[in-house]
Design a protein around this motif. Structure first.
Motif, PDB file in Angstrom:
ATOM      1  N   GLU A  89      53.966  52.184  39.804  1.00  0.00           N
ATOM      2  CA  GLU A  89      54.846  52.164  40.966  1.00  0.00           C
ATOM      3  C   GLU A  89      54.800  53.547  41.605  1.00  0.00           C
ATOM      4  O   GLU A  89      55.260  54.532  41.020  1.00  0.00           O
ATOM      5  N   VAL A  90      54.205  53.622  42.780  1.00  0.00           N
ATOM      6  CA  VAL A  90      54.034  54.892  43.481  1.00  0.00           C
ATOM      7  C   VAL A  90      55.108  54.994  44.552  1.00  0.00           C
ATOM      8  O   VAL A  90      55.154  54.193  45.488  1.00  0.00           O
ATOM      9  N   SER A  91      56.002  55.963  44.398  1.00  0.00           N
ATOM     10  CA  SER A  91      57.108  56.147  45.340  1.00  0.00           C
ATOM     11  C   SER A  91      56.643  57.018  46.503  1.00  0.00           C
ATOM     12  O   SER A  91      56.187  58.149  46.298  1.00  0.00           O
ATOM     13  N   THR A  92      56.782  56.484  47.704  1.00  0.00           N
ATOM     14  CA  THR A  92      56.326  57.213  48.890  1.00  0.00           C
ATOM     15  C   THR A  92      57.425  57.280  49.937  1.00  0.00           C
ATOM     16  O   THR A  92      58.460  56.608  49.826  1.00  0.00           O
ATOM     17  N   SER A  93      57.190  58.069  50.948  1.00  0.00           N
ATOM     18  CA  SER A  93      58.139  58.185  52.057  1.00  0.00           C
ATOM     19  C   SER A  93      58.234  56.907  52.866  1.00  0.00           C
ATOM     20  O   SER A  93      59.126  56.763  53.703  1.00  0.00           O
ATOM     21  N   HIS A  94      57.328  55.959  52.633  1.00  0.00           N
ATOM     22  CA  HIS A  94      57.339  54.668  53.315  1.00  0.00           C
ATOM     23  C   HIS A  94      57.600  53.524  52.343  1.00  0.00           C
ATOM     24  O   HIS A  94      57.210  52.389  52.602  1.00  0.00           O
ATOM     25  N   GLY A  95      58.244  53.840  51.224  1.00  0.00           N
ATOM     26  CA  GLY A  95      58.580  52.807  50.256  1.00  0.00           C
ATOM     27  C   GLY A  95      57.650  52.800  49.053  1.00  0.00           C
ATOM     28  O   GLY A  95      56.671  53.561  48.991  1.00  0.00           O
ATOM     29  N   ALA A  96      57.947  51.945  48.088  1.00  0.00           N
ATOM     30  CA  ALA A  96      57.162  51.872  46.849  1.00  0.00           C
ATOM     31  C   ALA A  96      55.887  51.059  47.055  1.00  0.00           C
ATOM     32  O   ALA A  96      55.879  50.069  47.792  1.00  0.00           O
ATOM     33  N   MET A  97      54.825  51.475  46.377  1.00  0.00           N
ATOM     34  CA  MET A  97      53.557  50.748  46.390  1.00  0.00           C
ATOM     35  C   MET A  97      53.150  50.480  44.953  1.00  0.00           C
ATOM     36  O   MET A  97      53.403  51.298  44.062  1.00  0.00           O
ATOM     37  N   LEU A  98      52.512  49.328  44.720  1.00  0.00           N
ATOM     38  CA  LEU A  98      52.148  48.905  43.373  1.00  0.00           C
ATOM     39  C   LEU A  98      50.643  48.722  43.234  1.00  0.00           C
ATOM     40  O   LEU A  98      49.978  48.215  44.153  1.00  0.00           O
ATOM     41  N   ALA A  99      50.114  49.116  42.087  1.00  0.00           N
ATOM     42  CA  ALA A  99      48.700  48.892  41.769  1.00  0.00           C
ATOM     43  C   ALA A  99      48.507  49.121  40.273  1.00  0.00           C
ATOM     44  O   ALA A  99      49.200  49.945  39.672  1.00  0.00           O
ATOM     45  N   PRO A 100      47.560  48.418  39.668  1.00  0.00           N
ATOM     46  CA  PRO A 100      47.297  48.661  38.240  1.00  0.00           C
ATOM     47  C   PRO A 100      46.575  49.984  37.979  1.00  0.00           C
ATOM     48  O   PRO A 100      46.609  50.493  36.862  1.00  0.00           O
ATOM     49  N   ARG A 101      45.937  50.534  39.004  1.00  0.00           N
ATOM     50  CA  ARG A 101      45.192  51.779  38.835  1.00  0.00           C
ATOM     51  C   ARG A 101      45.443  52.713  40.014  1.00  0.00           C
ATOM     52  O   ARG A 101      45.548  52.275  41.162  1.00  0.00           O
ATOM     53  N   VAL A 102      45.508  54.011  39.684  1.00  0.00           N
ATOM     54  CA  VAL A 102      45.738  55.046  40.699  1.00  0.00           C
ATOM     55  C   VAL A 102      44.712  56.153  40.512  1.00  0.00           C
ATOM     56  O   VAL A 102      44.445  56.589  39.387  1.00  0.00           O
ATOM     57  N   LEU A 103      44.137  56.597  41.604  1.00  0.00           N
ATOM     58  CA  LEU A 103      43.240  57.745  41.609  1.00  0.00           C
ATOM     59  C   LEU A 103      43.914  58.877  42.376  1.00  0.00           C
ATOM     60  O   LEU A 103      44.265  58.713  43.549  1.00  0.00           O
ATOM     61  N   LEU A 104      44.108  60.009  41.704  1.00  0.00           N
ATOM     62  CA  LEU A 104      44.656  61.190  42.361  1.00  0.00           C
ATOM     63  C   LEU A 104      43.502  62.058  42.855  1.00  0.00           C
ATOM     64  O   LEU A 104      42.713  62.568  42.058  1.00  0.00           O
ATOM     65  N   ALA A 105      43.414  62.203  44.164  1.00  0.00           N
ATOM     66  CA  ALA A 105      42.374  63.036  44.795  1.00  0.00           C
ATOM     67  C   ALA A 105      43.069  63.973  45.775  1.00  0.00           C
ATOM     68  O   ALA A 105      42.744  64.011  46.964  1.00  0.00           O
ATOM     69  N   THR A 106      44.037  64.711  45.250  1.00  0.00           N
ATOM     70  CA  THR A 106      44.942  65.497  46.081  1.00  0.00           C
ATOM     71  C   THR A 106      44.384  66.850  46.500  1.00  0.00           C
ATOM     72  O   THR A 106      45.005  67.560  47.292  1.00  0.00           O
ATOM     73  N   GLY A 107      43.234  67.246  45.950  1.00  0.00           N
ATOM     74  CA  GLY A 107      42.570  68.455  46.415  1.00  0.00           C
ATOM     75  C   GLY A 107      43.150  69.730  45.849  1.00  0.00           C
ATOM     76  O   GLY A 107      43.645  69.771  44.719  1.00  0.00           O
ATOM     77  N   ALA A 108      43.114  70.781  46.653  1.00  0.00           N
ATOM     78  CA  ALA A 108      43.559  72.106  46.227  1.00  0.00           C
ATOM     79  C   ALA A 108      44.462  72.704  47.290  1.00  0.00           C
ATOM     80  O   ALA A 108      44.502  72.253  48.436  1.00  0.00           O
TER      81      ALA A 108
END
Length: 404
Positions: A89-108
């Motif tokens: 459950e990914v909490s965002t400024s536009h509400g929660a999003m759901l997925a079985p897998r998440v890739l973090l590519a947030t950079g530097a």
């Protein structure tokens, strides 16, 4: 709900999305910035006889993603992540999003480098100068000075020069706890020797390679001309430090001084350099807070920029269903980040059973591609990256693969 949520629409995230979508996964890419592309939008450099233009690469990736049905949502900030059973459950400024897998590519992110007078209007990070010039096409000023000698400063200085921005030079930061070894002429010359392949002339490239092999950084730094040398058309001054940034309502000048080999100011060498903007180049560190929120353990690896989430060579983290790619795994070039993104997507598809019996083979091919791209990358932010990577992957094998 998507099969995969990717946080970060930069080189790693967009590259991963194209591969994952190509193999049938439903993918949502989210990014807090107004448009996708990340730092690629302001990057360009010479790459073996031609110009590598980040915006063109970003536009191609964005077009591929949209053609494949990838949902790219910009202006969306992520502030929380929670694993609930088999779903994220990914909490965002536009509400929660759901997925079985998440890739973090947030950079530097850029490392702040406090300097006397740095709160004046006209003082900015080197990355801000890059974005103003190459993304918004607004010159940061009429004449500027870069404080800090590192790969980021060298790369962006070249971009600013090509874009017509006048630079008085590149100088050392003032000595102190914030600058550390970055204020020492010898340390900076050692860094430049590692970048001899990027030198603007065959003579400088050959000289840099010879000096590096002979371990002559200390000797050469003592002989380095006080007036500096021209790097392209920019004075590089390894024996000059910025004492303070001056002005009343805005930047008007910088007080400079000569330093000895230990970075100590030589009395009586102070003088004023008239400029109307200053770019501070403190380097980069992995932007990895979300990995911490998700419960991923961290390791400290200075060769890769500092603290970063522990991960395998397949871009997996110890937290099931959580993957990382790009500069969150260590600061390298955009080309390496793109290759890592493709590797992460291959790993995700393999773990999801998309490849069947070919999963390990496809992941191995993607791993090999990352090795090739890294070995040929012109821009290396830190020395010792390959060995640092091997140490991380050995740590992974000795702990998580061994069931510790």
């Amino acid at each position: 709900m998507s099969d995969l949520i990717i946080v970060g629409a930069g080189p790693a995230g967009l590259s991963a999305a194209t591969i994952a979508a190509d193999y049938g996964l439903s993918v949502t890419v989210i990014d807090e910035f107004p448009e996708p592309g990340g730092r690629m939008l302001g990057q360009f450099h010479e790459e073996r006889g031609h110009w590598w233009v980040g915006k063109q690469i970003a536009d191609e990736l964005i077009e591929k993603n949209r053609a494949q049905g990838v949902s790219i949502r910009c202006g969306v900030s992520v502030y929380g992540m929670l694993k609930v059973d088999d779903m994220w459950e990914v909490s965002t400024s536009h509400g929660a999003m759901l997925a079985p897998r998440v890739l973090l590519a947030t950079g530097a992110a850029e490392i702040p480098m406090p300097t006397n007078g740095w709160t004046l209007p006209g003082v900015m990070s080197i990355g801000a100068a890059q974005v103003m010039t190459n993304v918004h096409y607004v010159k940061p000023g009429k004449r500027g000075l870069i404080i800090g000698v590192n790969v980021l400063a060298m790369a962006i200085a070249r971009e600013l020069s090509v874009s017509g921005v006048s630079l008085a030079g590149i100088v050392l930061p003032p000595a102190g706890p914030f600058a550390g070894k970055a204020a020492l002429p010898k340390e900076n010359l050692q860094l430049l020797m590692g970048l001899s392949h990027l030198a603007p002339s065959p003579f400088l490239r050959l000289g840099g390679k010879i000096a590096k092999k002979l371990g002559m950084a200390g000797i050469v730094s003592s002989l380095f001309p006080r007036g500096g040398i021209k790097l392209w058309d920019i004075p590089l001054k390894l024996r000059t430090t910025a004492v303070s940034i001056n002005g009343t309502d805005r930047v008007e000048s910088v007080t400079l001084a000569d330093v000895n080999g230990q970075g100590e100011i030589i009395t009586g060498s102070e003088r004023e350099e008239a400029v109307d903007f200053v770019a501070l180049a403190g380097g980069l560190y992995p932007l990895a807070e979300l990995a911490s929120v998700a419960g991923c353990p961290f390791i400290y690896t200075p060769e890769l920029g500092g603290h970063l989430p522990l991960h395998s060579e397949r871009m997996q983290t110890p937290v099931q269903g959580l993957y990382v790619a790009g500069n969150i795994t260590g600061v390298e070039s955009a080309l390496v980040a793109m290759a890592q993104g493709r590797l992460a997507a291959a790993s995700i598809c393999s773990d999801a059973g998309v490849f069947g019996h070919e999963g390990d083979s496809k992941v191995a091919d993607a791993v090999d591609e990352v090795h090739r791209v890294r070995a040929s990358a012109l821009i290396q932010f830190h020395p010792g990256i390959p060995e640092a990577r091997r140490q991380i992957y050995r740590m992974w094998q000795e702990t998580f693969e061994a069931g510790v």
